[in-house]
Design a protein around this motif. Structure first.
Motif, short mmCIF file in Angstrom:
data_model
loop_
_atom_site.label_atom_id
_atom_site.label_comp_id
_atom_site.label_asym_id
_atom_site.label_seq_id
_atom_site.Cartn_x
_atom_site.Cartn_y
_atom_site.Cartn_z
N THR A 284 0.84 -1.19 0.00
CA THR A 284 0.00 0.00 0.00
C THR A 284 0.88 1.24 0.00
OG1 THR A 284 -0.05 0.10 2.41
CG2 THR A 284 -1.75 -1.24 1.33
N LYS A 285 0.28 2.39 -0.33
CA LYS A 285 1.04 3.64 -0.32
C LYS A 285 1.59 3.92 1.07
CE LYS A 285 -1.37 5.90 -4.15
NZ LYS A 285 -2.20 7.08 -4.56
N ARG A 286 0.79 3.59 2.07
CA ARG A 286 1.25 3.81 3.45
C ARG A 286 2.44 2.91 3.76
NH1 ARG A 286 -0.43 6.03 8.09
NH2 ARG A 286 0.22 5.03 10.05
N ARG A 287 2.36 1.64 3.32
CA ARG A 287 3.46 0.70 3.57
C ARG A 287 4.73 1.18 2.85
NH1 ARG A 287 4.33 -4.78 4.63
NH2 ARG A 287 6.59 -5.05 4.75
N ARG A 288 4.58 1.68 1.63
CA ARG A 288 5.74 2.18 0.89
C ARG A 288 6.36 3.37 1.63
NH1 ARG A 288 3.53 2.15 -5.39
NH2 ARG A 288 3.13 -0.09 -5.51
N LYS A 289 5.50 4.24 2.14
CA LYS A 289 6.02 5.39 2.88
C LYS A 289 6.77 4.94 4.12
CE LYS A 289 4.63 9.67 5.20
NZ LYS A 289 5.33 9.33 6.43
N GLU A 290 6.21 3.95 4.83
CA GLU A 290 6.87 3.44 6.03
C GLU A 290 8.21 2.81 5.68
OE1 GLU A 290 4.02 0.77 7.62
OE2 GLU A 290 2.77 2.34 8.52
N ASP A 291 8.26 2.08 4.56
CA ASP A 291 9.52 1.46 4.14
C ASP A 291 10.56 2.52 3.79
OD1 ASP A 291 8.45 -1.02 4.51
OD2 ASP A 291 8.02 -1.40 2.39
N ARG A 292 10.10 3.58 3.12
CA ARG A 292 11.04 4.66 2.78
C ARG A 292 11.55 5.34 4.04
NH1 ARG A 292 7.11 5.81 -1.20
NH2 ARG A 292 6.35 7.59 0.00
N SER A 293 10.64 5.57 4.99
CA SER A 293 11.02 6.23 6.23
C SER A 293 12.03 5.39 7.00
CB SER A 293 9.78 6.49 7.09
OG SER A 293 8.87 7.34 6.42
N GLU A 294 11.79 4.07 7.02
CA GLU A 294 12.71 3.18 7.72
C GLU A 294 14.08 3.18 7.06
OE1 GLU A 294 14.06 0.55 10.57
OE2 GLU A 294 12.18 1.69 10.49
N ALA A 295 14.10 3.19 5.72
CA ALA A 295 15.38 3.21 5.00
C ALA A 295 16.13 4.51 5.30
CB ALA A 295 15.12 3.08 3.50
N VAL A 296 15.39 5.61 5.38
CA VAL A 296 16.02 6.90 5.70
C VAL A 296 16.60 6.87 7.10
CG1 VAL A 296 15.60 9.35 6.10
CG2 VAL A 296 14.63 8.24 4.09
N ARG A 297 15.85 6.35 8.05
CA ARG A 297 16.34 6.28 9.44
C ARG A 297 17.58 5.39 9.54
NH1 ARG A 297 10.71 6.47 10.63
NH2 ARG A 297 10.55 4.19 10.52
N ASN A 298 17.57 4.28 8.77
CA ASN A 298 18.73 3.40 8.77
C ASN A 298 19.96 4.12 8.21
OD1 ASN A 298 17.26 1.31 9.83
ND2 ASN A 298 16.82 0.37 7.83
N ALA A 299 19.73 4.94 7.19
CA ALA A 299 20.84 5.70 6.59
C ALA A 299 21.39 6.72 7.58
CB ALA A 299 20.37 6.41 5.31
N TRP A 300 20.53 7.33 8.40
CA TRP A 300 20.99 8.30 9.40
C TRP A 300 21.90 7.65 10.44
CZ3 TRP A 300 15.50 10.72 10.40
CH2 TRP A 300 15.19 11.59 9.31
N ASN A 301 21.60 6.37 10.74
CA ASN A 301 22.33 5.70 11.81
C ASN A 301 23.67 5.14 11.35
OD1 ASN A 301 20.25 6.18 13.63
ND2 ASN A 301 19.17 4.30 13.05
N LYS A 302 23.95 5.24 10.06
CA LYS A 302 25.21 4.70 9.53
C LYS A 302 26.33 5.72 9.61
CE LYS A 302 23.07 1.29 6.51
NZ LYS A 302 22.87 0.80 5.11
#
Length: 374
Positions: free
Chosen positions: A356-374
């Motif tokens: 779903t669009k919401r799931r895609r947004k959540e996946d993008r947000s999670e990927a962004v957060r993971n990138a911040w922590n690297k």
């Protein structure tokens, strides 16, 4: 005035007749060859023409056309119908009844009706048959529900099946095949094309190569290795997939070659395993015996894809689709997924990513957060 008219008038003595012919010549072109129209094409001839227009289809698809469409033509000819003008809804309904008497599996009936429907639609575009004779072959209209599921297999179900296979059938044909399909997301045709030498455990990868002159093809194969989208690529594998394939080669794979003296990765005692054999192994591996409902014991491991597919089984494409969704949900960028799975980004988003669009947004947000922590 043409020589044809002159010769015709020279043989006529009656003046009134000559005058009428001269008047008629003003409205009729006597100079053209007046030939009888060619005989209309028969059903068999139209089928051959249809097949000749589909050289871009894969050998497997063309083979399926040859197996299914002629059965409808024979059914019609047995009823003295040899021309497309004789095709009616009554004939098509009778053909469906005949298929249902001959085959128990909805999946098999759907294969026949889908291919015949495509051919009748092709005839319709050429004014050879009316709309209603092919529209009644619609899957929903027929009430067909193939028992093998074609949706994306959920990740938790795929992982559960693989864990059980690892415990009870470690290194078996079906275990190695399902590990490969789930991890790599390749098509069943890709698995069919692999040789033992295409598996590189040291670098943890498989190499997909288009070899039409040696018996195997890739879906997007192109004889020009530099052509974009030719399907040839190296695919990185997980540790579990590498171990399952290594175990299969060491313990289960028969030491055989195919008709081209190649060593197929997935083999039977007769040589390279056919696509239908690979599909059957997927049906078995995803049956109720290996899934979450394995305790009900309804499957005896002898599922026949043409007549007795287990209710819980998945099509190979469902494994591919589930693998792609799993990778996308894990943060794999569409551009990289496009290369890994040999599919365009547009097709990837339209057909292979049911999030779903919401799931895609959540996946993008999670990927962004993971990138911040690297």
């Amino acid at each position: 005035m043409s020589d044809h008219i002159v010769d015709l008038l020279a043989d006529i003595e009656d003046p009134d007749t000559i005058e009428k012919l001269l008047e008629l010549s003003d409205s009729v072109d006597f100079t053209s060859d007046q030939t009888e129209p060619s005989n209309p094409s028969t059903l068999h001839e139209l089928y051959e023409r249809y097949l000749s227009r589909r050289h871009d289809r894969s050998p497997a698809t063309r083979s399926q056309y040859r197996r299914t469409i002629p059965s409808f033509i024979k059914f019609a000819e047995d009823r003295d119908i040899k021309m497309p003008a004789g095709i009616s809804t009554e004939l098509v309904d009778a053909y469906i009844d005949d298929l249902q008497r001959e085959y128990d599996a909805d999946a098999t009936i759907l294969t026949y009706t889908t291919n015949v429907r495509g051919w009748l639609c092709w005839l319709n575009k050429r004014g050879q048959c009316p709309d209603d004779v092919y529209t009644i072959l619609d899957k929903d209209e027929l009430g067909l529900s193939p028992r093998a599921r074609d949706e994306a297999i959920p990740a938790d179900e795929a992982i559960s099946i693989l864990e059980q296979l690892d415990r009870q059938r470690c290194g078996s044909f079906k275990h190695a095949l399902l590990e490969l399909l789930w991890n790599s997301g390749i098509r069943i045709g890709g698995a069919h094309s692999l040789d033992v030498r295409d598996f590189d455990p040291t670098n943890r990868e498989i190499r997909l190569r288009h070899r039409p002159k040696k018996g195997t093809r890739l879906k997007n194969g192109n004889d020009n290795e530099n052509a974009a989208g030719d399907g040839e690529r190296n695919v990185t594998l997980s540790t579990s997939a590498v171990e399952a394939i290594e175990h299969y080669i060491d313990c289960s794979r028969p030491s055989v070659t195919d008709d081209f003296d190649r060593e197929p990765l997935f083999a039977t005692q007769y040589g390279r395993a056919t696509r239908s054999t690979l599909r059957r192994r997927v049906y078995e591996a995803t049956s109720c015996r290996w899934g979450n409902d394995s305790d009900n014991g309804a499957c005896d491991e002898n599922c026949d894809p043409d007549s007795n597919v287990c209710t819980y089984s998945y099509y190979p494409h469902a494994i591919r689709r589930g693998s792609i969704v799993h990778h996308l949900s894990g943060g794999l960028r569409p551009s990289i997924a496009s290369e890994r799975f040999d599919v365009s980004i547009q097709t990837l988003r339209k057909h292979y990513d049911p999030r779903t669009k919401r799931r895609r947004k959540e996946d993008r947000s999670e990927a962004v957060r993971n990138a911040w922590n690297k």
